[in-house]
Design a protein around this motif. Sequence first.
Motif, short mmCIF file in Angstrom:
data_model
loop_
_atom_site.label_atom_id
_atom_site.label_comp_id
_atom_site.label_asym_id
_atom_site.label_seq_id
_atom_site.Cartn_x
_atom_site.Cartn_y
_atom_site.Cartn_z
N ARG A 239 -4.14 5.46 8.55
CA ARG A 239 -4.15 4.09 8.08
C ARG A 239 -4.78 3.95 6.69
O ARG A 239 -4.95 2.84 6.20
N ARG A 240 -5.13 5.06 6.06
CA ARG A 240 -5.73 5.02 4.73
C ARG A 240 -4.66 5.18 3.65
O ARG A 240 -3.68 5.90 3.83
N LYS A 241 -4.90 4.53 2.52
CA LYS A 241 -3.93 4.57 1.42
C LYS A 241 -3.72 5.99 0.91
O LYS A 241 -2.60 6.39 0.57
N SER A 242 -4.79 6.79 0.87
CA SER A 242 -4.71 8.13 0.28
C SER A 242 -3.81 9.07 1.07
O SER A 242 -3.30 10.05 0.52
N ILE B 283 0.83 -1.21 0.00
CA ILE B 283 0.00 0.00 0.00
C ILE B 283 0.86 1.25 0.00
O ILE B 283 0.58 2.22 -0.70
N SER B 284 1.93 1.24 0.79
CA SER B 284 2.77 2.43 0.90
C SER B 284 4.24 2.03 0.92
O SER B 284 4.65 1.20 1.74
N LYS C 14 -4.78 13.63 13.14
CA LYS C 14 -3.90 13.51 11.97
C LYS C 14 -2.99 14.72 11.84
O LYS C 14 -1.78 14.58 11.58
N GLU D 137 -2.51 -0.46 15.19
CA GLU D 137 -3.74 0.26 14.86
C GLU D 137 -4.09 1.26 15.95
O GLU D 137 -4.54 2.37 15.68
N ASP E 54 -10.69 12.96 14.44
CA ASP E 54 -9.60 12.28 13.74
C ASP E 54 -8.78 13.24 12.89
O ASP E 54 -7.57 13.06 12.75
N THR F 214 -0.98 8.21 2.70
CA THR F 214 0.42 7.80 2.81
C THR F 214 1.37 8.68 2.01
O THR F 214 2.54 8.79 2.34
N GLN G 18 -6.94 7.06 12.71
CA GLN G 18 -7.62 6.26 11.69
C GLN G 18 -7.28 6.73 10.28
O GLN G 18 -7.06 5.91 9.38
N SER G 19 -7.21 8.04 10.07
CA SER G 19 -6.95 8.56 8.73
C SER G 19 -5.52 8.24 8.25
O SER G 19 -5.27 8.17 7.05
#
Length: 406
Positions: A99-102, A61-62, A180, A91, A176, A104, A96-97
């Motif tokens: 951990r998202r692909k967008s 993913i990253s 972040k 985790e 969140d 990274t 939470q944000s």
Amino acid sequence: MYVKVGIDAGDFTYETQLPVKPGCMVVVPFKRTTKIGWVIDISREPNLPEAIKLRKVRQLISRKQVIENNLIQLAKWVANYYVAEVGHVIEHMLPQSIRRKSITRLLPRAKEFEIKNVRPQVDVLWEVDPTVRWDYYKHAIERTLSEGKDVLVLVPEQRDHRMLQDVPFYTSELRDSDKKRLWLALRRGDLRVVCGTRSAVFLPFRGLGLIIVEREDSKHYKEQDHPHYHARDVAIMRAMFEGIRVILGTGSPSLETYLNIKKGKYKLVNEPKFDELKIDVITLRKRQIFSPELKRKISNILQRGGKVVLFINLRGYSRYLICEDCGHTLRCPRCGVGLVYYRAGKMLRCHYCGYKEVAPTVCPNCQGTNIRYVSLGVERVLRRARASGLRQYFGMWSLIRLTLSL
């Protein structure tokens, strides 16, 4: 190449030819589905029996390391010590944000930390006055910042942040998006000092030099949900891995901290001052609650404008009910412990699971009516203190019942 990947079910070994690094986020097959996990180890050999056929990592993913090696080491320790899954711990460390692909692509370049694994310098400030403790902290913060190092201040509750109002505050209750923003600022090295509650112990500082744990004895440092870590102990382990100093501030140290002081593992930085205590042990007559000596002392203190605390280590009216005819006691059907009697509502309650039932007037075992209340609870003591026979000692002063359930 073989990688160990932490997911929410544990850590598992996979085969891959992808350009992964420790801390990268990947997608791996697990049973009949796929899961997102984090690479925590890389090796040339799987160190497994040859008969085992390994599955392959599905997706990288990253390429950037989402979590740095110092926090990977900390996550492994937390997972091992608190019997948790390392993926679940990671985790918990990340907003939470993140951990998202967008997101990274926004990650700053990871720093490679030297894992020192040495006994940390743990200083204990045993001081009842919180103002004195915070003055000490502020001097320690200034000294650490002047050395080019960062500072983390852990507090048990959000209200404790008032002592450092100009410092960013991190707590699990933040939105969140705010988590972040603060997390990324720390990862870039834009922030030098952060104050926060227990989850702040996992923040990604670039050059941490000092961790302060205010009121280290507070129960709020213990996480009630999985993973059940204790932020004070995690802070000390992080200090061990990174070779930094920890200050534990307290007005009344926990038993663990007190024992470590006695063993010489922790250093006491001040000489605590206490008023000399006088303890009198008085034998009470049968069914007596207030001895004549206690009544006189309470009266004298109240006359001088003082206050009195009567400590009773039991909520309710009586610890349990017993039938004097057959010896039967009423117990919780779930836990097996004695049910505590509450006079208000005439209820029996279990303090462990919350079970409750109406107190019987006859014994359910022998149908006898000779039921006795055993031991003293707060309700019973307060009722006796308010009785008309004690007015001559207590006068018209108000009596307040304070328990955890209020």
